[in-house]
Each structure stands twice: as C-alpha cells, then as structure tokens.
Design an enzyme around this catalytic site. Structure first.
Site, PDB file in Angstrom:
ATOM      1  N   LEU A   2      21.376  17.852  22.061  1.00  0.00           N
ATOM      2  CA  LEU A   2      20.990  17.585  20.683  1.00  0.00           C
ATOM      3  C   LEU A   2      20.018  18.662  20.212  1.00  0.00           C
ATOM      4  O   LEU A   2      18.920  18.806  20.763  1.00  0.00           O
ATOM      5  CB  LEU A   2      20.348  16.200  20.620  1.00  0.00           C
ATOM      6  N   GLY A  20      18.449  22.410  25.734  1.00  0.00           N
ATOM      7  CA  GLY A  20      18.684  23.713  26.341  1.00  0.00           C
ATOM      8  C   GLY A  20      18.678  23.629  27.855  1.00  0.00           C
ATOM      9  O   GLY A  20      19.488  24.265  28.534  1.00  0.00           O
ATOM     10  N   VAL A  76      16.969  16.747  23.949  1.00  0.00           N
ATOM     11  CA  VAL A  76      16.732  17.207  22.590  1.00  0.00           C
ATOM     12  C   VAL A  76      15.968  18.528  22.652  1.00  0.00           C
ATOM     13  O   VAL A  76      15.047  18.685  23.462  1.00  0.00           O
ATOM     14  CB  VAL A  76      15.899  16.187  21.784  1.00  0.00           C
ATOM     15  N   SER A  77      16.332  19.486  21.822  1.00  0.00           N
ATOM     16  CA  SER A  77      15.577  20.718  21.658  1.00  0.00           C
ATOM     17  C   SER A  77      15.507  21.491  22.975  1.00  0.00           C
ATOM     18  O   SER A  77      16.537  21.840  23.548  1.00  0.00           O
ATOM     19  CB  SER A  77      14.181  20.380  21.105  1.00  0.00           C
ATOM     20  N   ASN A  78      14.298  21.750  23.503  1.00  0.00           N
ATOM     21  CA  ASN A  78      14.213  22.427  24.793  1.00  0.00           C
ATOM     22  C   ASN A  78      14.879  21.613  25.893  1.00  0.00           C
ATOM     23  O   ASN A  78      15.445  22.165  26.840  1.00  0.00           O
ATOM     24  CB  ASN A  78      12.746  22.667  25.172  1.00  0.00           C
TER      25      ASN A  78
END
Length: 589
Positions: A268, A248, A243-245
């Site tokens: 996500l 990435g 999720v998020s970072n």
C-alpha cells in the site's frame, strides 16, 4: 530461523480482558481520544508503554476522526485476546537489532493457518503496521508478525547514557540488551536515533528483516500452539503487507524470497526503488529545495497548508529569491519564479495532483526531516558526525539545546515516530539566520545527491543498494497507490515497480485510487478530509481479494482504477470509496 540469524531473549506476555492485542483495551472510542496518561510520568510500566505505543501507531496511519468512516464504513477494532512474543533479532552483519513481534490470538483459526507479516511504516516502532496488518488479520484468526525493520523508536539519550530495553522501559547502557546502543563518543550529547545513526544501512536490509520476522513468526506459532506444531511455509499461508516504507519492505522481501516462504503480498503506497527509477532521496531532496517556491504560485491559494493568513509563508517567498540566485529557477519577480519552480518539478516527473497534496509535507518540514535522516543512514553517520551539520536533541522554550528530562525520555518509545521532529526531539543544525533559515542545510542535502565528492558517491551507492529485485513469477502481488500521493508520488514508486514487472512479462495487479493522498491520519486536519478519501479501506479490500484467491480458489483480482468521490463537509459514505463492483472502472493505463 536460519543458522545465520540471531534472536535474543524472547519475552512472552498475555493480553486479555482490558488489554487485548489489537486495541490494548482502548477500543475504537479509546483510540480516538488523546493517549492515556502514565501513572508516574518518569517511570511508566511496560503495560502503559505498550498501550501508548499501540495508540500512537493507530494514529500514525489511520483516520480515526468521526466523519472519516473508520469503524462505520470500513474497518473495526474488536477486542482480540491473545499473547505476544517480543525479541531483538539481528540479520547477518548488522550492528543493531531490529524488533520482531508475534501476536497470537486465542481464536487462531487452526483450519486456515494464516500468518500475516508486516514491517512498520515510516520509521515507526514495532506496532507501526497494526492498523493494517493487525486490523485485518487478527479478527479473522490469523497470527500477525511485525518488524520495525531496523528503524523504530528506541532512541538513545546521550546525556543520561540510557536506551530502551525489550519491554520498552529505559535503562542504562550495559544493564541489559538495548534496542539501539551507539558507540561511546567523546563529548556526544543530545539524542541518537537508530534509523539515522545505527551505523548500519537498514533500508538495504528491509526485505531481510521481513523474511526474518516471518520465520520468527512461524517459530513462535510452534510455541503458542504446540498441539498444531510444526508451523512451516508448506502448511501455513504467509501473507506480507505494509504501508509506505513497510510496503517497500514487503516488495523487497518478495524479491529476496528464494525459499518460497511468502504466498502473497499487498503493498500500500510503497516506497519502492527500481533500478532506473527515481528513489525517495532524490525526490525528497528535490522537493525540499523546490516545492516551497512552487507552492507560492497563485494556483495554490486555496490549498490546505499552503498559506498563513492568506499569504505564503515568508520563508517560501525567500526560497524563490535564493533559487533564482543559484540559477535553479528563472524569471524576474516571484510569480514568474514560482511558475518556473512548478515547471521544473513537472519536467522531472511530478504530477500536478502530487504537487498540490505535497503542500502539507512541505509546511510540516517533512522533506528536510526525511532527507537528513536518510542521508545520515546512507553515510553511516554517528551522533557526533551527521551530514550537513545536523543533529538531534531537545530544546528549551528559547530554542537552546538542553538535556531531556526523565518524563520526556520515558515517552519516546511509545510516542515517537522514529524520525525527528516529534515527541520532544528536534532536528537541529543546518540552519542560518537568513530569511530562509533551512535553505543552507537543504542545499547541502541536495548536493549529496547531485555532487561529485566522496560523500555524494557513497550516498548514491547506498541508495543503489536499496533497489528491489523482481519476485518469482507466480507470486500474487497487489500494489495499491493513491493518485494524489504527495509524499511518495505513484509516478516514482508504484508505477515504476508495476512497469518493471510488466516489462518482465509479469501480470501485476495495480489498484489506483483517485483522490487519495499518503497520510490517512491527515484526513482529520482542516481541509483534508473534505478533499481526499482514505487509503486503508483499499488495503483491507486488497487483502480480502488476495485471501479469496489463496484460500478459496477465487480468480486473481484485476487491476482497477476506482471511482472515488471526496466526502466534502459531510461524513464519508461507502459509495464515496467506489469499492463495490459498480463503483470500479476498467483499468485503462
């Protein structure tokens, strides 16, 4: 593991009975209430720290409020007994280690041999992805490997010269390997945070951290289940998620996976930077500067956290005056200046939905915290020399910097988010005595992106090093993003990444979720749960779809835009998510 990778001592622990892998013995009901106290506040045990860290990690990315639907409409926190394997690992060239962890359930599915790999969201500690990767993988018999990706909560206290050991306890420098140990600095005081001050550039290595965690996971599976060894990419499915970072990092890993280690990815709300797109630092420093003024516009009078007693925060009004003086907004009078700031954001690519949802991040001062932390990381800052005069520390009731007491220090590893402010640690400096005290530091952070001096060039070079490479053509990837994301607007992240794949003649799967913003944890706050749907259910559904494709031979999922309905004042229902076939609409990008 590869020959160039190093892993320190490995700590194995058993978690059964009232101390399981997924909920640390708390279960959903225990996760919903405040974290359990330490028996001795200044000297918690490793078991107490682990329990609190898991509690904090669930609260960091999940909506656990009773009306939100967790455990009732989607997801669960069953008891999952098993073992854990912790270590400090180091990618080639790094000064500081990253934590790696494998959770090996007793009920590992030997027939379906599955390893889920996840990096923490935000700057969180090693359990930071447990509410996604652990909650999906452990109950179905998968092992789960985690990494804190070189960020984490192993804060170093410069006043007591103590850091965090592998078991989470605090010890003196030199007594044992530490999660983070800055170089000795003359006169340095306060707190040092690894993401900002390790001297490394962890974000450029996030993909390598994930791949190293995957290899560590396979090696520990050999140790956990020797009768089934060896575990290799050829006989074990490796699914990467986040999720998020963390998402990435998953996409970075996909682009670096030359050996074919990864079988599929679910990302996500990814913080992903594509060459030619707008990276987080650019967007965050712009948001820190312009959003306070834009949000004073009357259109946000009913927006959660955009008003205090019916009026914009005074500092936001002062920001409009400052921006006008700097020539960054036009108009005479604050209403015209607010419109000008709004129009400037729209012209730079911000969606109206994202601007509205960003009121929460603006009110909580997240933009400044993010930009200061990332600027320090990009410029390889030391605790004594951070950009724009910022530093981290503890303050007393009057705002004066003081040394942290032992109970405060002891709880950092379990309770902190890896970024200040939080857990008693503040972001200090970069302020003045004006009506808009944070503006001077924010202007300095923005100048590091737009400027032409050596520091600005160095920062932009560091940001360029975070751009992802495209994955191999046959790698299944599902990207999920909320259309109302105010922290990582999909226009700058998921859309640009999916667009890059499409431009390369790939066929990515892109799930768009209307009425979903970035922080499921915020849905418990007043006004949020009524307006937005959670994002985690779509992560679980995407992992289900990927598993069906990989393990069962089902057709690849297709891109979708879900028909969602905010729950209003009532409890979330399954139909509000639009996850069932009847609730989906064809993708019409």
């Amino acid at each position: 593991m590869t020959a160039n990778e190093s892993v320190g001592d490995i700590r194995e622990s058993v978690h059964r009975d009232r101390d399981d892998l997924l909920g640390a013995g708390l279960g959903l009901d225990g996760l919903r209430v405040p974290a359990p106290a330490f028996a001795a506040a200044a000297a918690p045990t490793p078991a107490e720290l682990r329990r609190r860290a898991i509690h904090a990690s669930w609260h960091g990315i999940a909506d656990l409020a009773p009306l939100g639907g967790s455990g009732r409409v989607y997801g669960a926190v069953p008891t999952v007994p098993g073992r854990e394997y912790h270590a400090f690992a180091r990618v080639p060239g790094a000064r500081a280690p990253h934590r790696v962890l494998l959770q090996a359930p007793d009920a590992f599915d030997a027939r379906a041999r599955c390893l889920v790999v996840a990096a923490s969201s935000g700057s969180r500690g090693v359990y930071g992805a447990i509410a996604l990767a652990g909650a999906w993988g452990l109950p179905r018999g998968c092992a789960v490997a985690y990494t804190d990706k070189g960020t984490g909560t192993g804060y170093f206290d410069l006043d007591s010269d103590t850091g965090v050991a592998l078991d989470g306890t605090r010890i003196a420098r030199g007594a044992a390997p530490l999660e983070f140990e800055p170089a000795h600095g003359a006169g340095a005081r306060g707190v040092a945070i690894k993401h900002a001050q390790s001297g490394d550039h962890p974000e450029a290595d996030w993909g390598r951290h994930v791949l190293q965690a995957a290899r560590f996971g396979l090696a520990m599976l050999d140790r956990a289940y020797p009768a089934l060894a060896p575990f290799t990419p050829a006989n074990t499915r490796v699914i990467v998620t986040g999720v998020s970072n963390g998402a990435g990092a998953a996409l970075q890993a996909a682009g670096l996976d030359a050996e074919g280690l990864v079988d599929g990815v679910v990302a996500l709300a990814p913080n992903v930077h594509v060459d030619g797109g707008r990276p987080l630092y650019d967007v965050a420093s712009e948001a820190a500067q312009l959003l306070p003024c834009a949000l004073t516009d009357a259109r946000y009078d009913a927006t959660p956290f955009a008003r205090i007693d019916g009026a914009p925060p005074p500092a936001w009004l002062a920001r409009c005056d400052r921006l006008r003086a700097l020539g960054l907004v036009d108009g005479h009078g604050r209403a015209a200046q607010a419109r000008s700031a709004f129009e400037r954001l729209r012209a730079s690519g911000w969606d109206e939905r994202a601007i509205e949802a960003a009121a929460s991040s603006t009110r909580f001062d997240l933009w400044r915290a993010i930009a200061a932390t990332y600027a320090a990381s990009y410029l390889r800052a030391t605790p004594a020399r951070m950009p724009c005069g910022f530093h981290f520390g503890v303050v007393d009731a009057h705002g004066a910097a003081v040394a942290a007491d032992a109970p405060t220090r002891a709880a950092w590893w379990s309770d902190a988010s890896g970024i200040a402010p939080g857990a008693g640690v503040q972001l200090l400096g970069g302020v003045d005595a004006s009506a808009d005290p944070c503006a001077a530091g924010i202007d300095g952070l923005r100048a590091l992106w737009l400027g032409d001096d050596a520091a600005a060039h160095a920062l932009r070079a560091s940001v360029s090093a975070t751009a992802v490479k495209l994955p191999r053509e046959d790698l299944p990837i599902i990207v999920v993003h909320g259309e109302d994301d105010g922290l990582l607007p999909d226009a700058f992240h998921a859309r640009t990444y999916v667009g890059a794949l499409e431009a390369a003649a790939r066929r990515p799967v892109y799930w768009r979720v209307p009425n979903a913003q970035h922080f499921d944890a915020f849905l418990a706050l007043p006004g949020f749960g009524e307006r937005y749907v959670p994002l985690l259910p779509y992560g679980y559904a995407a992992l289900d779809a990927l598993w069906a494709q990989l393990a069962d031979g089902a057709p690849a999922p297709t891109s979708r835009r879900f028909a969602t309905t905010p729950r209003g004042l009532g409890a979330l229902g399954r139909d509000a998510l639009g996850l069932d076939a009847a609730g989906a609409r064809a993708d019409r990008r």
